[in-house]
Design a protein around this motif. Structure first.
Motif, short mmCIF file in Angstrom:
data_model
loop_
_atom_site.label_atom_id
_atom_site.label_comp_id
_atom_site.label_asym_id
_atom_site.label_seq_id
_atom_site.Cartn_x
_atom_site.Cartn_y
_atom_site.Cartn_z
N GLU A 1 0.57 -4.44 -12.42
CA GLU A 1 0.72 -3.87 -10.97
C GLU A 1 0.87 -4.93 -10.00
N TYR A 2 1.30 -4.67 -8.80
CA TYR A 2 1.67 -5.59 -7.60
C TYR A 2 0.58 -5.26 -6.74
N ILE A 3 -0.33 -5.89 -6.44
CA ILE A 3 -1.54 -5.70 -5.39
C ILE A 3 -1.45 -6.49 -4.06
N GLY A 4 -1.47 -5.91 -3.07
CA GLY A 4 -1.50 -6.41 -1.75
C GLY A 4 -2.91 -6.82 -1.32
N GLU A 5 -3.04 -7.95 -1.08
CA GLU A 5 -4.60 -8.57 -0.66
C GLU A 5 -4.59 -9.28 0.76
N VAL A 6 -5.52 -8.93 1.62
CA VAL A 6 -5.58 -9.48 2.84
C VAL A 6 -5.91 -10.91 2.52
N ILE A 7 -5.15 -12.01 3.13
CA ILE A 7 -5.69 -13.17 3.18
C ILE A 7 -6.05 -13.74 4.62
N ASP A 8 -5.91 -12.89 5.63
CA ASP A 8 -6.28 -13.23 7.01
C ASP A 8 -6.17 -11.89 7.69
N PRO A 9 -7.27 -11.29 8.15
CA PRO A 9 -7.38 -10.00 8.84
C PRO A 9 -6.60 -9.96 10.39
N GLY A 10 -6.61 -11.35 10.89
CA GLY A 10 -6.09 -11.38 12.02
C GLY A 10 -6.83 -10.60 13.12
N LYS A 11 -6.23 -9.67 14.00
CA LYS A 11 -6.96 -9.11 14.88
C LYS A 11 -7.53 -7.88 14.45
N VAL A 12 -7.23 -7.48 13.17
CA VAL A 12 -7.82 -5.90 12.74
C VAL A 12 -9.56 -6.28 12.49
N HIS A 13 -10.13 -5.93 13.17
CA HIS A 13 -11.83 -6.32 12.72
C HIS A 13 -12.20 -5.37 11.82
N ILE A 14 -11.48 -4.31 11.38
CA ILE A 14 -12.25 -3.65 10.22
C ILE A 14 -11.72 -4.17 8.72
N LEU A 15 -10.81 -5.09 8.91
CA LEU A 15 -10.47 -5.57 7.40
C LEU A 15 -11.07 -6.91 7.41
N LYS A 16 -11.10 -7.57 6.31
CA LYS A 16 -11.82 -8.73 5.60
C LYS A 16 -10.66 -9.35 4.71
N ASN A 17 -11.00 -10.61 4.30
CA ASN A 17 -10.17 -11.24 3.25
C ASN A 17 -10.62 -10.57 1.92
N GLY A 18 -9.38 -10.38 1.04
CA GLY A 18 -9.58 -9.61 0.05
C GLY A 18 -9.56 -8.21 -0.16
N THR A 19 -9.41 -7.62 1.20
CA THR A 19 -9.15 -6.14 1.04
C THR A 19 -7.90 -5.79 0.62
N VAL A 20 -7.63 -4.79 -0.42
CA VAL A 20 -6.53 -4.33 -1.00
C VAL A 20 -6.02 -3.19 -0.22
N LEU A 21 -4.45 -3.51 0.11
CA LEU A 21 -3.87 -2.74 1.28
C LEU A 21 -2.96 -1.86 0.28
#
Length: 744
Positions: free
Chosen positions: A675-695
């Motif tokens: 599977e191809y997994i989309g993971e956050v490496i920089d949440p930017g301005k979206v405070h509810i996300l953090k690094n490693g969050t799977v999108l």
């Protein structure tokens, strides 16, 4: 409150985030329609003429008016092969059409074109001209097959001087009388001759040498206006070419200049009013200008060399007051007019303004000592923001690519746009690019060339290793991020480097290279004395063993890093089987190999689309091994003239990489368990996300990626929603109308 996260990406590399226009599209490098070349200064020195895209004969001539600071275009009905500037804004032009050739005289002010109809021409070549008398000389092949050397004026009156006698070039005095000539010899070399008492006399005869592949280092440079002297470069009794003055009447020879670093090249020469060369150039990494003492130009050269990184003199006004000066600094070449009276330098333009919108690349020259202390000249290309002081050493070590030219005897090619455009592309992608030089290259003297005999898989490989070690020691390169790239011999050198020095390089790109010397040396192209002497004589058992010993195809098990191969199906110099067999054997041995095949291409690709698609694959290949930037490439109906024998990546894996979304989110796509997994490496301005969050997570179905994306809420919970992704040349298109743009 529910909050839906929507992702959007821009097509920029991660290290260039915020500089969206930093990556130069590949098409810019391989479309030369706007690139200026073939410059000439008019007699009064107030206009610079040039053409654009010299690789295709065109019908447009351009000039830059120095006083008006503007470019003008002159369009003709027919195409032309050459042009010459005369007094009073007059041009002599050699036109060609479907019928044959003809000469035309064009007046810039009146915009009138007069056709010279004194003789019917099938083929012609203009050799010289006299602006004072409005005359020129040319070799002409007439419609009935007659062939001769003619003098003619701008009114269309033609006079036969001599019948054609098989000369490559002819040289004339100020009255356009024939004085000297270069003639081909039976052994593929040339001889010099001069006219005395209306009879040809032999001045020099040269045996074939590999420098003939670039026109030879022994060349007639000029003839004095009074016809009494012939000036030529010659190495008959020296290691490197000297500048010689020959007295036609007495036969006396005088050595005027003796270079020590490299041979004199037939370019960037400064003449006096009598056509005597006062200053010549040899290239050893950078130009080394050699000037006759007490010639009254040393002061001008000193002034220019303080201002110009790589000084070339292209032309002079009729009174020698104005010089057209070129600065080659690794980016678009810059052009100036120098006034010898005021000693002022005036910038005019650069030759490729399309590059102005992007970061510049700068070039510096260094000398590297090889394992046996042989000095190797190199050129180092770096993008300006990676080398703030522009000294050729990056601000921090970078991934580095060693470029190896073809031949290997083709020296003096580090200013050839067909080559350097590839180096500019790679430098733009964030690599340090080193134009390597190595024993066997011509234009560096006989000894430099002879040190390569039977050394293809030995000393010549060690030369490139020495350059790689220099780059590491001087903090130019990251030790485990050095790649090799080249074509023809350079393709061989890439495979040899990976085979014989497997711990030095992280990857290699070999275009139409030789993998099996034993079979190649049996081909008609290579079965001759040159290859037997320089590479291996396969007519002997010792030569066969040497060819086998130096053939990369016999050392596939020693290759540790990825190799990208490419070749053309119509290559008559290095057969495509050299790459086919290497790719197949590497694949069978479980080695990392990619192979892009162009069925209709020849040796040195001709179609710009082939280069664009090749680099589309090669940029990604280099990124995988070295980490530089790349622009995503997706084949389409325009770029489809290739076959992927072994892919750079599995097609489905092309989605892997970094992307950007609204709110300045940066995420990466990785592959886990199919599977191809989309993971956050920089949440930017979206405070509810953090690094490693799977999108999201998706699977490839053969054409699209199908799975689920996640809608996040303020309490960190999320819903799964079905989605379909389609990979595009800019990133990812989704069925919910959001486009994710790639940034690596």
């Amino acid at each position: 409150m529910k909050k839906v996260i929507i992702i959007f990406l821009g097509l920029i590399p991660l290290q260039f985030f915020g500089q969206q226009d930093s990556l130069i599209p590949r098409e810019v490098f391989f479309n030369s329609d706007d690139r200026k070349e073939f410059f000439k200064l008019n007699p009064s020195g107030d206009k610079v003429f040039y053409i654009k895209n010299i690789y295709e004969i065109g019908s447009d001539l351009f000039y830059y008016d120095i006083n008006l600071k503007n470019e003008f275009k002159i369009s003709f009905k027919d195409k032309f092969s050459s042009y010459f500037t005369f007094n009073n804004n007059t041009l002599l032009i050699n036109f060609r059409n479907e019928i044959g050739q003809y000469f035309g005289v064009y007046n810039i002010e009146t915009k009138e074109l007069k056709i010279l109809e004194g003789i019917k021409i099938d083929r012609s070549k203009i050799y010289d001209f006299n602006r004072d008398t409005n005359e020129a000389v040319a070799i002409i092949v007439g419609k009935e097959g007659e062939k001769g050397v003619y003098k003619f004026n701008l009114d269309g009156q033609f006079q036969l001087l001599r019948k054609a006698e098989g000369f490559l070039n002819l040289y004339f005095d100020g009255n356009l009388n024939i004085v000297a000539g270069e003639k081909p010899t039976q052994n593929r070399s040339k001889s010099f001759h001069y006219l005395k008492n209306d009879e040809w006399q032999l001045l020099r005869e040269y045996d074939f040498r590999e420098d003939m592949f670039v026109g030879g280092v022994n060349n007639i440079v000029s003839v004095s206006k009074d016809g009494s002297r012939v000036y030529f470069s010659d190495n008959s009794s020296s290691d490197k070419t000297n500048l010689i003055e020959f007295n036609v009447q007495t036969g006396k020879e005088t050595t005027l200049i003796e270079p020590t670093k490299a041979d004199i090249i037939p370019a960037s020469i400064i003449f006096d009013k009598n056509s005597k060369p006062l200053s010549v150039v040899s290239l050893f990494g950078k130009p080394h200008r050699l000037t006759i003492q007490n010639s009254n130009i040393e002061e001008h050269i000193e002034i220019l060399q303080k201002e110009i990184n790589e000084l070339h003199i292209l032309d002079q006004s009729i009174d020698n007051i104005f010089w057209l000066v070129e600065n080659m600094n690794g980016g678009a070449n810059e052009y100036y007019r120098y006034d010898t009276k005021t000693k002022k330098l005036k910038f005019l333009f650069n030759d490729f303004p399309r590059l102005d919108a992007f970061p510049k690349n700068y070039r510096n020259s260094f000398v590297v000592k090889s394992f046996d202390d042989l000095e190797l000249p190199i050129n180092v290309y770096i993008r300006e923001d990676l080398d703030k002081d522009k000294n050729g050493i990056p601000d921090k070590p970078l991934p580095t690519i060693l470029y190896v030219h073809g031949g290997p005897w083709v020296g003096w090619m580090n200013n050839n746009w067909l080559i350097t455009r590839n180096l500019h592309l790679l430098a733009n992608r964030g690599y340090v690019v080193i134009f390597t030089e190595f024993r066997s290259a011509s234009t560096y003297g006989k000894s430099f060339l002879n040190k390569s005999n039977n050394q293809w898989g030995d000393a010549m490989v060690k030369d490139k290793k020495a350059i790689a070690e220099w780059a590491i020691k001087n903090k130019v390169a990251i030790s485990d991020k050095i790649g090799l790239f080249g074509w023809s011999y350079g393709g061989y050198a890439t495979m040899a480097g990976l085979s014989f020095e497997p711990d030095t390089y992280a990857c290699g790109i070999a275009m139409y290279g030789i993998s099996d010397l034993e079979s190649f040396l049996q081909t008609p192209f290579a079965n001759n004395d040159t290859w037997k002497k320089r590479v291996a004589n396969i007519n002997t058992s010792e030569g066969v063993e040497l060819a086998k010993k130096h053939s990369p195809i016999n050392y596939i098990n020693q290759i540790k890093v990825p190799l990208l191969l490419s070749t053309g199906g119509k290559d008559q110099r290095v057969n495509f089987s050299q790459s086919h067999t290497m790719a197949d054997k590497m694949n069978a041995a479980g080695k990392e190999v990619s192979y892009i095949y162009y069925p209709d291409e020849v040796h040195d690709y001709r179609d710009p689309k082939s280069w664009v698609s090749f680099w589309g694959f090669a940029e990604k290949f280099l990124h995988n091994s070295l980490g530089g930037s790349y622009i995503q490439f997706v084949p389409n109906e325009v770029y489809n003239n290739f076959e992927i024998k072994y892919p750079v990546l599995n097609p489905e894996d092309a989605i892997i990489g970094n992307y950007k979304a609204p709110g300045d989110i940066i995420f990466k796509i990785i592959k886990q368990n199919g599977e191809y997994i989309g993971e956050v490496i920089d949440p930017g301005k979206v405070h509810i996300l953090k690094n490693g969050t799977v999108l999201f997570n998706v699977k490839y179905d053969g054409s699209k990626y199908i799975g689920n994306y996640r809608r996040f809420y303020e309490n960190d919970s999320y819903d799964e929603a079905p989605c379909t992704f389609t990979l595009t040349d800019k990133g990812i298109s989704t069925d919910y109308t959001v486009k994710y743009q790639r940034i690596d």
